[in-house]
Design an enzyme around this catalytic site. Structure first.
Site, mmCIF file in Angstrom:
data_model
loop_
_atom_site.group_PDB
_atom_site.id
_atom_site.type_symbol
_atom_site.label_atom_id
_atom_site.label_comp_id
_atom_site.label_asym_id
_atom_site.label_seq_id
_atom_site.Cartn_x
_atom_site.Cartn_y
_atom_site.Cartn_z
ATOM 1 N N CYS A 194 -16.604 25.188 -4.971
ATOM 2 C CA CYS A 194 -15.551 26.123 -4.547
ATOM 3 C C CYS A 194 -15.472 26.309 -3.031
ATOM 4 O O CYS A 194 -14.452 26.776 -2.518
ATOM 5 C CB CYS A 194 -15.762 27.477 -5.224
ATOM 6 S SG CYS A 194 -15.877 27.363 -7.013
ATOM 7 N N HIS A 202 -11.669 32.135 -1.314
ATOM 8 C CA HIS A 202 -11.677 31.342 -2.538
ATOM 9 C C HIS A 202 -11.118 32.194 -3.671
ATOM 10 O O HIS A 202 -11.532 33.331 -3.889
ATOM 11 C CB HIS A 202 -13.095 30.880 -2.873
ATOM 12 C CG HIS A 202 -13.235 30.372 -4.269
ATOM 13 N ND1 HIS A 202 -12.381 29.434 -4.794
ATOM 14 C CD2 HIS A 202 -14.100 30.701 -5.268
ATOM 15 C CE1 HIS A 202 -12.729 29.190 -6.053
ATOM 16 N NE2 HIS A 202 -13.768 29.954 -6.368
ATOM 17 N N ASN A 243 -8.628 29.979 -11.123
ATOM 18 C CA ASN A 243 -9.649 29.450 -10.222
ATOM 19 C C ASN A 243 -9.541 27.930 -10.205
ATOM 20 O O ASN A 243 -9.887 27.265 -11.176
ATOM 21 C CB ASN A 243 -11.033 29.899 -10.708
ATOM 22 C CG ASN A 243 -12.169 29.407 -9.816
ATOM 23 O OD1 ASN A 243 -11.998 28.500 -9.013
ATOM 24 N ND2 ASN A 243 -13.329 30.005 -9.976
#
Length: 312
Positions: A113, A238, A268
């Protein structure tokens, strides 16, 4: 040249949209349960014939077009991904082949990530050191391919997509010094492992770490750029979970900044999430050219990397 800058950005998401209602028909969940816990309403899911390098190539082509450049102008391609199926050719080489970039150096970075902000720093260093003149930096992940769709704790989170940036030399630095690091002893808190590989995480551990340990680190990234958090025009974290993004942004102290909340419609998307969200802010006119924007990636390996950039 004394620095580098982001000349343009672009993004791409697959056409298929998976709603919370769709998920409720697959696992024991509901729209209310998902929204209240992670803030996500929809996510885009790639088909079996849409590999990671295809997602990345679409985003890269859009960034190149926005910069007014041709593939031949690029001499470095960096792709941040943790979901590529094949080891060789790497994803960057396949992107170069897809869009016709000749003779570029091609490298993949797997920092999950936090991959895009690591790759952006690497491109900045390469350009300032004279190792490249123009770089394509791409974050792309197909999280749907590493997800157990019977596990409601993880399948509600993920989406697929890609975002890209063109980085080039500049008279004045447009990409601030990176602040990066990791917490190796907590690396198992977020995992993509096994055969077949599957995404898993210790949600509460990640939440506590992100909301308590990361704010001072993000503020130090601003200090390295010579700015106060209140000077920021936007914050692009993020896009992990709205319940992480909102308290983290508040604790950073960026009181005048637009806070990217693309997680609500994209889920995500791992390494894609920051360039995807930044590209949308630019496309929407939410930030102006030259505005200072904090990019801050965190997650897998419990790694983090952040820098302040000037908006293209």
């Amino acid at each position: 040249m004394n620095g580098s800058r982001i000349a343009a950005v672009g993004h791409y998401q697959p056409a298929k949209v998976l709603t919370n209602e769709d998920l409720a028909a697959m696992v024991d969940t509901s729209d209310e349960w998902i929204r209240s816990r992670v803030g996500i309403s929809t996510r885009h899911i790639a088909g079996p014939d849409e590999p990671v390098d295809e997602l990345a190539a679409h985003a890269a082509a859009k960034a190149l077009a926005a910069a007014g450049l041709t593939p031949a102008d690029i001499d470095l391609v960096l792709v941040a991904t943790s979901t590529a199926v094949d080891r060789s050719p790497n994803t960057a080489a396949r992107v170069a082949s897809r869009i016709g970039i000749p003779q570029a150096a091609t490298m993949d970075l797997n920092v999950v990530c936090a991959g895009f902000t690591h790759a952006l720093a690497t491109a900045d260093h390469a350009v300032r050191a004279g190792g490249a003149s123009r770089a394509l930096v791409i974050g792309a992940d197909k999280m749907s391919e590493v997800t157990d769709w019977s596990d409601r704790t993880t399948c509600v989170l993920v989406g697929d997509g890609a975002g890209a940036a063109v980085v080039e030399a500049a008279d004045e630095p447009g990409i601030g010094p990176v602040l990066w690091g990791s917490v190796p002893e907590m690396g198992n808190a977020v995992r993509i492992e096994g055969t077949p590989p599957r995404f898993a995480q210790e949600g509460q551990s990640v939440y506590r770490w992100a909301t308590t340990q990361l704010p001072p680190i993000a503020r130090r990234a601003c200090e390295r750029a010579g700015l106060e958090p209140a000077d920021l025009a936007a914050v692009v974290l993020h896009q992990a979970n709205l319940r992480i993004i909102e308290p983290l942004a508040e604790k950073i102290g960026a009181v005048n900044a637009v806070v990217a909340r693309d997680v609500t419609e994209s889920g995500n998307t791992s390494a894609a999430s920051i360039p995807l969200a930044l590209s949308k802010l630019v496309e929407q006119g939410a930030v102006a050219a030259g505005d200072p924007v904090l990019l801050f990636g965190f997650g897998g390996n419990l790694s983090y990397a952040g820098q302040v950039v000037r908006c293209p």
